[in-house]
Design a protein around this motif. Sequence first.
Motif, PDB file in Angstrom:
ATOM      1  N   VAL A 252      30.753  64.385  97.280  1.00 39.28           N
ATOM      2  CA  VAL A 252      31.095  64.818  95.926  1.00 39.28           C
ATOM      3  C   VAL A 252      32.375  65.639  96.003  1.00 39.28           C
ATOM      4  N   HIS A 253      33.318  65.374  95.096  1.00 36.25           N
ATOM      5  CA  HIS A 253      34.573  66.127  95.038  1.00 36.25           C
ATOM      6  C   HIS A 253      34.518  67.124  93.878  1.00 36.25           C
ATOM      7  N   VAL A 254      34.843  68.364  94.159  1.00 34.31           N
ATOM      8  CA  VAL A 254      34.991  69.376  93.112  1.00 34.31           C
ATOM      9  C   VAL A 254      36.485  69.591  92.908  1.00 34.31           C
ATOM     10  N   LEU A 255      36.941  69.411  91.661  1.00 35.52           N
ATOM     11  CA  LEU A 255      38.365  69.435  91.339  1.00 35.52           C
ATOM     12  C   LEU A 255      38.632  70.310  90.121  1.00 35.52           C
ATOM     13  N   GLY A 256      39.895  70.740  89.974  1.00 34.04           N
ATOM     14  CA  GLY A 256      40.350  71.280  88.701  1.00 34.04           C
ATOM     15  C   GLY A 256      40.539  72.771  88.604  1.00 34.04           C
ATOM     16  N   ARG A 257      40.043  73.574  89.542  1.00 30.38           N
ATOM     17  CA  ARG A 257      40.213  75.025  89.459  1.00 30.38           C
ATOM     18  C   ARG A 257      41.613  75.400  89.928  1.00 30.38           C
ATOM     19  N   ARG A 258      42.320  76.184  89.117  1.00 25.03           N
ATOM     20  CA  ARG A 258      43.669  76.613  89.483  1.00 25.03           C
ATOM     21  C   ARG A 258      43.645  77.409  90.787  1.00 25.03           C
TER      22      ARG A 258
ATOM     23  N   TRP B 267      32.376  82.200  88.387  1.00 26.94           N
ATOM     24  CA  TRP B 267      32.267  83.659  88.414  1.00 26.94           C
ATOM     25  C   TRP B 267      33.640  84.300  88.317  1.00 26.94           C
ATOM     26  N   GLU B 268      33.809  85.173  87.313  1.00 28.71           N
ATOM     27  CA  GLU B 268      35.043  85.924  87.091  1.00 28.71           C
ATOM     28  C   GLU B 268      34.767  87.392  87.395  1.00 28.71           C
ATOM     29  N   PRO B 269      35.276  87.913  88.533  1.00 25.26           N
ATOM     30  CA  PRO B 269      34.990  89.302  88.929  1.00 25.26           C
ATOM     31  C   PRO B 269      35.415  90.331  87.886  1.00 25.26           C
ATOM     32  N   GLN B 270      36.555  90.121  87.236  1.00 25.82           N
ATOM     33  CA  GLN B 270      37.030  91.106  86.265  1.00 25.82           C
ATOM     34  C   GLN B 270      36.116  91.205  85.052  1.00 25.82           C
ATOM     35  N   GLN B 271      35.470  90.098  84.696  1.00 25.25           N
ATOM     36  CA  GLN B 271      34.549  90.106  83.564  1.00 25.25           C
ATOM     37  C   GLN B 271      33.101  90.309  83.998  1.00 25.25           C
ATOM     38  N   ASN B 272      32.877  90.261  85.318  1.00 26.18           N
ATOM     39  CA  ASN B 272      31.554  90.467  85.891  1.00 26.18           C
ATOM     40  C   ASN B 272      30.532  89.475  85.317  1.00 26.18           C
ATOM     41  N   ARG B 273      30.966  88.236  85.131  1.00 25.39           N
ATOM     42  CA  ARG B 273      30.063  87.199  84.633  1.00 25.39           C
ATOM     43  C   ARG B 273      30.658  85.815  84.914  1.00 25.39           C
ATOM     44  N   HIS B 274      29.817  84.787  84.738  1.00 21.03           N
ATOM     45  CA  HIS B 274      30.283  83.411  84.863  1.00 21.03           C
ATOM     46  C   HIS B 274      30.923  82.984  83.544  1.00 21.03           C
ATOM     47  N   VAL B 275      32.088  82.332  83.644  1.00 19.12           N
ATOM     48  CA  VAL B 275      32.858  81.919  82.473  1.00 19.12           C
ATOM     49  C   VAL B 275      33.105  80.400  82.559  1.00 19.12           C
ATOM     50  N   PRO B 276      32.880  79.677  81.471  1.00 17.17           N
ATOM     51  CA  PRO B 276      33.139  78.230  81.501  1.00 17.17           C
ATOM     52  C   PRO B 276      34.594  77.920  81.817  1.00 17.17           C
ATOM     53  N   ASP B 277      34.807  76.917  82.682  1.00 18.24           N
ATOM     54  CA  ASP B 277      36.149  76.414  82.977  1.00 18.24           C
ATOM     55  C   ASP B 277      36.141  74.913  82.707  1.00 18.24           C
ATOM     56  N   PRO B 278      36.655  74.479  81.564  1.00 21.67           N
ATOM     57  CA  PRO B 278      36.599  73.043  81.200  1.00 21.67           C
ATOM     58  C   PRO B 278      37.404  72.149  82.120  1.00 21.67           C
ATOM     59  N   CYS B 279      38.293  72.730  82.946  1.00 21.93           N
ATOM     60  CA  CYS B 279      39.094  71.909  83.856  1.00 21.93           C
ATOM     61  C   CYS B 279      38.335  71.526  85.122  1.00 21.93           C
ATOM     62  N   VAL B 280      37.279  72.251  85.439  1.00 24.43           N
ATOM     63  CA  VAL B 280      36.542  71.997  86.682  1.00 24.43           C
ATOM     64  C   VAL B 280      35.539  70.871  86.472  1.00 24.43           C
ATOM     65  N   ARG B 281      35.561  69.904  87.373  1.00 24.83           N
ATOM     66  CA  ARG B 281      34.635  68.784  87.333  1.00 24.83           C
ATOM     67  C   ARG B 281      34.223  68.417  88.761  1.00 24.83           C
ATOM     68  N   ALA B 282      33.005  67.924  88.879  1.00 18.48           N
ATOM     69  CA  ALA B 282      32.525  67.355  90.140  1.00 18.48           C
ATOM     70  C   ALA B 282      32.395  65.857  89.947  1.00 18.48           C
ATOM     71  N   THR B 283      32.899  65.095  90.903  1.00 18.14           N
ATOM     72  CA  THR B 283      32.964  63.649  90.730  1.00 18.14           C
ATOM     73  C   THR B 283      32.629  62.927  92.023  1.00 18.14           C
ATOM     74  N   THR B 284      32.202  61.692  91.890  1.00 19.40           N
ATOM     75  CA  THR B 284      31.945  60.839  93.044  1.00 19.40           C
ATOM     76  C   THR B 284      33.146  59.958  93.371  1.00 19.40           C
ATOM     77  N   ALA B 285      34.256  60.157  92.692  1.00 18.44           N
ATOM     78  CA  ALA B 285      35.447  59.328  92.910  1.00 18.44           C
ATOM     79  C   ALA B 285      35.906  59.431  94.365  1.00 18.44           C
ATOM     80  N   PRO B 286      36.254  58.308  94.984  1.00 18.70           N
ATOM     81  CA  PRO B 286      36.702  58.335  96.389  1.00 18.70           C
ATOM     82  C   PRO B 286      38.098  58.911  96.521  1.00 18.70           C
ATOM     83  N   GLN B 287      38.462  59.238  97.751  1.00 19.10           N
ATOM     84  CA  GLN B 287      39.785  59.803  98.003  1.00 19.10           C
ATOM     85  C   GLN B 287      40.892  58.766  97.877  1.00 19.10           C
ATOM     86  N   CYS B 288      40.565  57.500  98.089  1.00 23.38           N
ATOM     87  CA  CYS B 288      41.614  56.492  98.121  1.00 23.38           C
ATOM     88  C   CYS B 288      41.136  55.203  97.467  1.00 23.38           C
ATOM     89  N   LEU B 289      41.998  54.577  96.679  1.00 22.05           N
ATOM     90  CA  LEU B 289      41.744  53.270  96.081  1.00 22.05           C
ATOM     91  C   LEU B 289      42.856  52.304  96.482  1.00 22.05           C
TER      92      LEU B 289
END
Length: 516
Positions: free
Chosen positions: A231-237, A333-355
Amino acid sequence: MPLAASCVGAGALVQEVPGGDAPETLHLLGRPVGQENHDICGEYTRDGMIEGRAVYKQVGSNTAISFRQGRWVVDREGVRDSDVVVAYAFDTANGRHPAGAKLMWHVWSSKGNAFVQDSEVFVLEAPTVLTFVGHSSQASQVNGEYRLSGLNEGRPFYRKSDGADAVIRYNALENRWLISAAEHTGSMCSAFAEAQDTMHPGHVHLQWSAYVDNRWGADPHAHCLAAPSAVHVLGRREQAPNSRICGIYHLAGVQEGKPLYVRPGTKAVIRYFPKQERWLIDCDALSEPGVIGRLLQWLQRGEATQPLDACAAFAQANGSLHPGHLDLEWNIWEPQQNRHVPDPCVRATTAPQCLHVSGPPPAAENGDIAGDYVLVGLHMGYPAYQKSNSPMAIRRQQRRWVIDREGLRDSETVVAWADAASSAQHPGDGGSYQWHIFKSSQGAFVVDPAIGVKQAPMMTCGSGDTGALANGKRPATAEEGATAKRVRFDGAEMRPEYGGYHQPGVGPGHASRLGA
């Protein structure tokens, strides 16, 4: 390829309605290659509902399975108001979808000029990919990913994806699932599980036994799962807190009846937390990188030194069998806010590394689309691929996969396109239907059966611009903006959903614009 069809009696086409709880994917199996009408076999994805019955479209063609006047029919021309079909099966159980061993299929035979009953044909709800995991020395020889390859004794037959001589097959005499060499028959195997009433082997509750130290014994760590091997986790700055969640996680075992994924070389895992029905990304779960023994102990015995729900990120599971689904919403998890915050850019996918894209010859118009493409991140919420040493990209544009010579941008001017299969996370290995490529001589997109997209080994691919998409989308460059001017073509000959625009002089080929 021998093709044939005939009439079964008129049926009226009704309006399609959304919804339904029928399976997303089915497989039609049983006609060997070379036999008349063997092309109806393959993977079908749900394409809507008609009067409460599911409609399925074959990946890579227009062939559809739908319900007409008391029977399920296979029509090579899709869903239409016609009595000409390739195969049919009466449905006495009034089912919402055609998957089931009780249906008896009749396939058209031009030799007999009639529909002929074929007891080898089945429509099954079975995973395309299974992964076998375990810890014993014998089981480790068969660990890995298996792909659906056909039928054996009326049940799905799986072959190891890496080319190794290992298959998962059904033995009807003993009602067992077996793992064996491809040439083995009967009860000969290296591992087995009692099938019980399962229609495929990818059920976590099945108990597997392996041949170890010259005797058979239960292997409690061995499991066959309807889950991807990675599984690939992508999208977090990169600059954002907990950007370390991004990366490739490999299936390592089972915990709480769900797959457990480990990121090699780190202490990070993706695991299931049943109390809140969440997938958790825990970046500090392992005592040492790659060592999962202690983790499994404290998860199973409650020996945790930190809360069981401690994590860098989580997503509500929503009934998913594994975390690699693009529709899961991740909270970081956002330390400055001391809570978990939604990040719409983050996704987990089964897409392969190469096509790998196969297509027209290099010297042909738009022949440069062929080659290897590397996963570089997310674009418009979907995995995006870029050709090595080129801006050429495969990306999602609305409900289609497109190949764009100008790269990752929000534009309807493309070189080639294919409708995306329902729930497909990438265009390879059945994730896209027929590909259409632009032909300047015709001023239109035309179907090109030579174009195919398949998963390729990473070792064969070059390196793409993986850093450019850390935020999930690469902005358009000034050069891309400068090429936006287009010359209008006469669109009379084009498909009605296209606008008839043409972009001249881009590389060795041409592109045209998608419509609504």
